[in-house]
Design a protein around this motif. Structure first.
Motif, PDB file in Angstrom:
ATOM      1  N   UNK A   1       0.833  -1.205   0.000  1.00 37.12           N
ATOM      2  CA  UNK A   1       0.000   0.000   0.000  1.00 37.12           C
ATOM      3  C   UNK A   1       0.870   1.260   0.000  1.00 37.12           C
ATOM      4  N   UNK A   2       0.469   2.298  -0.728  1.00 40.80           N
ATOM      5  CA  UNK A   2       1.221   3.554  -0.678  1.00 40.80           C
ATOM      6  C   UNK A   2       0.987   4.233   0.668  1.00 40.80           C
ATOM      7  N   UNK A   3       1.922   5.086   1.034  1.00 39.39           N
ATOM      8  CA  UNK A   3       1.725   5.878   2.251  1.00 39.39           C
ATOM      9  C   UNK A   3       0.539   6.812   2.050  1.00 39.39           C
ATOM     10  N   UNK A   4      -0.197   7.037   3.130  1.00 39.83           N
ATOM     11  CA  UNK A   4      -1.324   7.971   3.016  1.00 39.83           C
ATOM     12  C   UNK A   4      -0.762   9.387   2.890  1.00 39.83           C
TER      13      UNK A   4
ATOM     14  N   UNK B   1      16.110  12.948   3.465  1.00 37.60           N
ATOM     15  CA  UNK B   1      14.946  12.070   3.266  1.00 37.60           C
ATOM     16  C   UNK B   1      15.209  11.012   2.194  1.00 37.60           C
ATOM     17  N   UNK B   2      14.858   9.793   2.528  1.00 38.10           N
ATOM     18  CA  UNK B   2      14.874   8.713   1.529  1.00 38.10           C
ATOM     19  C   UNK B   2      13.493   8.079   1.508  1.00 38.10           C
ATOM     20  N   UNK B   3      13.138   7.470   0.394  1.00 35.13           N
ATOM     21  CA  UNK B   3      11.802   6.873   0.310  1.00 35.13           C
ATOM     22  C   UNK B   3      11.901   5.378   0.006  1.00 35.13           C
ATOM     23  N   UNK B   4      10.876   4.649   0.440  1.00 39.17           N
ATOM     24  CA  UNK B   4      10.662   3.301  -0.067  1.00 39.17           C
ATOM     25  C   UNK B   4       9.686   3.442  -1.222  1.00 39.17           C
TER      26      UNK B   4
ATOM     27  N   UNK C   1       1.406   7.673  -6.509  1.00 37.33           N
ATOM     28  CA  UNK C   1       1.434   6.845  -5.287  1.00 37.33           C
ATOM     29  C   UNK C   1       2.670   5.960  -5.210  1.00 37.33           C
ATOM     30  N   UNK C   2       3.824   6.589  -5.507  1.00 44.21           N
ATOM     31  CA  UNK C   2       5.070   5.824  -5.553  1.00 44.21           C
ATOM     32  C   UNK C   2       5.664   5.570  -4.177  1.00 44.21           C
ATOM     33  N   UNK C   3       5.286   6.387  -3.187  1.00 46.26           N
ATOM     34  CA  UNK C   3       5.977   6.323  -1.896  1.00 46.26           C
ATOM     35  C   UNK C   3       5.273   5.321  -0.978  1.00 46.26           C
ATOM     36  N   UNK C   4       6.033   4.328  -0.542  1.00 45.67           N
ATOM     37  CA  UNK C   4       5.466   3.333   0.375  1.00 45.67           C
ATOM     38  C   UNK C   4       6.077   3.447   1.765  1.00 45.67           C
TER      39      UNK C   4
ATOM     40  N   UNK D   1      13.321   7.804  12.792  1.00 47.76           N
ATOM     41  CA  UNK D   1      12.731   7.114  11.639  1.00 47.76           C
ATOM     42  C   UNK D   1      11.207   7.208  11.719  1.00 47.76           C
ATOM     43  N   UNK D   2      10.607   7.584  10.624  1.00 47.84           N
ATOM     44  CA  UNK D   2       9.143   7.686  10.643  1.00 47.84           C
ATOM     45  C   UNK D   2       8.517   6.333  10.363  1.00 47.84           C
ATOM     46  N   UNK D   3       7.840   5.802  11.322  1.00 47.95           N
ATOM     47  CA  UNK D   3       7.316   4.433  11.169  1.00 47.95           C
ATOM     48  C   UNK D   3       5.981   4.410  10.429  1.00 47.95           C
TER      49      UNK D   3
END
Lengths: 308, 261
Positions: B126-129, B146-149, B245-248, B258-260
């Motif tokens: 699911x993408x991050x909200x 910042x890095x993204x999954x 919606x690329x960011x998971x 770390x933002x959980x």
């Protein structure tokens, strides 16, 4: 007894432990949406296991939703049970994961090989019927059944050549495999007919020689016609045509012995609209209904054998 | 050499004779019957490639495609029993297939089509909200690190050919005659829900997203994209990440914070 409402019967089928003795259909992506929109009266769906060995996406989305409504048969085409090499344990694990996820009522595979080394040939290739092959196939089926912790069904093959080395008939070979491993038989009536035509055998006699008391599912499909180099008919197991009359006739003969058994209409090529396939499903259901009311000849009470 | 090894070799090489030890009930010539197996193997795999690469096929015509695919199938038969990934090496093969040399864009069209199939079957994550992403963007201190999954279906194709326009022309979206295949184009492929999306990007935006997908931090990705194109617009690039919606997942450099999400 009043007939169950359609949705009740479907839901009960989805939760049943075995495939219902009704006609089922091969599930094709082209039909995902129309199936969910119309929820047709079908006893079960069958999928090729390897098509669902993908991480995610629409295949799992739709199969999950369809599984909630219908019984499911998981049919492997890549395990290569007849291969000279050991079974691929990673592939067995992938099958086990699919079985955990979808809890299919049936798992089946083929009496054939399809891999050599790490090359996958995407066809079901023939085996010589020798004592050595028999031992290997039985060992592999034992391993499958113990790894998956369930009984599997083994499908009789459609073949185009025979092996000079064979010392057993195909029916004896299959009978021995079923007896030794406890696996069931997936009786593919089209394969049976195709092989009998291709090898000059009597199809009815071949049918009677199979372990029909162990049939867990029946497959019906269509074939294509060619000629071999001698001008004799050579049938190709194409899965691209309606079920032929000769196959329906043999199916009836089989049902006379087995009684009603879950029966799949298989169409993998030149896939027509769902309605066309539903008509074949209906035809199989008609024969299954009739078989329901006719005691199987194999189990017919003594007095029924008496002349009138 | 085992019997199945000889059988396999003969299946894949039509110049070899039929394997020994086969027979027919009527004594008819084996070659024609063995050809059924050869045909099943090669045709089924060529068909699988034709399903995966429909635009590539249209660009060269069915006859050329099938001849090319046959050479590929015989040279590089599948190494997996799961055919969904079969054809991953086909674009590289097309690139070096001499008869395809007059169409230098063909391999990249095939790459785009393979990415679409891979996106179709990629894992469901699911993408991050949007609220979680907005929360992070509201902390400017954190942004450079910042890095993204990124969604597992996402891929960037940076081509020196008009790979998107060629593909889109075959979807009826643009007119093929209006396409100049020699113009470079960059494409994003991503599955949103059940639908695989194919989106043309400005090259620098594509470069930025490609860096972020590899786990590069934001500051480094911006530097790379700006070096590629001084007009690089970070706002546009972030909008693309959000819209598709690329960011998971979001990660800051400071693992204690770390933002959980």
């Amino acid at each position: 007894m009043s007939p169950a409402s359609p949705s009740t019967s479907r839901t009960r089928g989805a939760a049943a432990r075995t495939l219902p003795p009704r006609a089922g259909l091969g599930l094709k992506p082209a039909h995902f949406q129309v199936i969910l929109e119309t929820l047709p009266q079908i006893g079960f769906f069958e999928v090729h296991a390897e098509n669902y060995m993908v991480a995610g996406g629409p295949f799992h989305h739709y199969l999950g939703r369809i599984r909630e409504q219908y019984a499911l048969s998981l049919h492997g085409v890549g395990l290569s049970i007849g291969a000279e090499a050991p079974l691929d344990v990673a592939h067995l694990d992938a099958l086990a994961a699919l079985i955990d996820r979808y809890a299919p009522q049936s798992f089946s595979e083929h009496l054939a090989w399809s891999t050599h080394g790490d090359v996958f040939l995407n066809d079901l290739l023939p085996l010589p019927y020798t004592r050595a092959t028999l031992q290997r196939v039985c060992d592999h089926i034992d391993q499958v059944q113990s790894h998956l912790r369930r009984r599997m069904l083994l499908e009789n093959p459609a073949t185009y050549v025979e092996f000079a080395a064979s010392t057993l008939s195909e029916t004896t070979f299959i009978d021995e495999v079923v007896r030794r491993t406890g696996c069931g038989l997936l009786l593919d009536v089209n394969n049976l007919y195709v092989s009998c035509v291709n090898h000059g055998r009597d199809a009815a006699a071949y049918l009677r020689a199979l372990p029909l008391g162990h049939v867990g599912e029946i497959h019906l499909a269509g074939f294509a016609r060619q000629q071999d180099a001698a001008g004799d008919l050579l049938l190709i197991d194409s899965h691209g045509a309606p079920v032929a009359q000769a196959v329906w006739d043999l199916y009836q003969l089989a049902l006379d012995v087995t009684g009603p058994v879950a029966t799949l209409i298989e169409r993998d090529n030149d896939i027509p609209p769902l309605d066309v396939l539903l008509a074949e499903v209906g035809a199989a259901d008609g024969l299954l209904d009739a078989a329901q009311h006719e005691p199987p000849s194999g189990r017919r009470p003594e007095h029924a054998e008496m002349p009138a | 050499m085992s019997a199945q090894a000889r059988f396999t070799d003969a299946l894949l090489d039509p110049a070899l004779p039929c394997p020994e030890g086969l027979m027919t009930w009527n004594g008819s010539d084996l070659a024609l019957r063995f050809a059924v197996y050869r045909n099943n193997v090669v045709v089924s795999l060529v068909d699988a490639l034709a399903d995966t690469f429909p635009v590539t096929r249209e660009l060269v015509g069915d006859e050329f495609f099938r001849a090319m695919a046959q050479v590929f199938v015989r040279t590089y038969p599948p190494r997996s029993r799961v055919l969904a990934g079969f054809g991953r090496d086909f674009p590289d093969f097309v690139e070096t297939f001499p008869p395809a040399a007059p169409l230098p864009y063909l391999a990249d069209v095939a790459r785009l089509e393979m990415l679409r199939v891979q996106a179709y079957h990629a894992a469901d994550v699911p993408p991050l909200v949007p609220a979680a992403i907005a929360g992070m963007l509201a902390e400017p201190r954190q942004l450079p690190a910042l890095r993204i999954g990124c969604h597992p279906s996402a891929a960037i194709l940076r081509s020196s050919h008009a790979v998107f326009s060629l593909w889109a022309a075959h979807q009826g979206r643009v007119c093929l005659s209006a396409v100049n295949p020699a113009l470079p184009e960059t494409v994003l492929v991503v599955r949103v829900g059940l639908d695989v999306q194919t989106i043309q990007l400005r090259p620098a935006v594509g470069l930025f997203i490609a860096h972020m997908m590899r786990g590069t931090n934001l500051a480094t990705a911006v530097d790379a994209a700006s070096a590629d194109d001084s007009g690089f617009d970070l706002g546009e690039a972030l909008a693309m990440l959000l819209r598709w919606q690329l960011i998971t997942a979001l990660h800051t450099g400071d693992h204690a914070h770390e933002h959980p999400y």
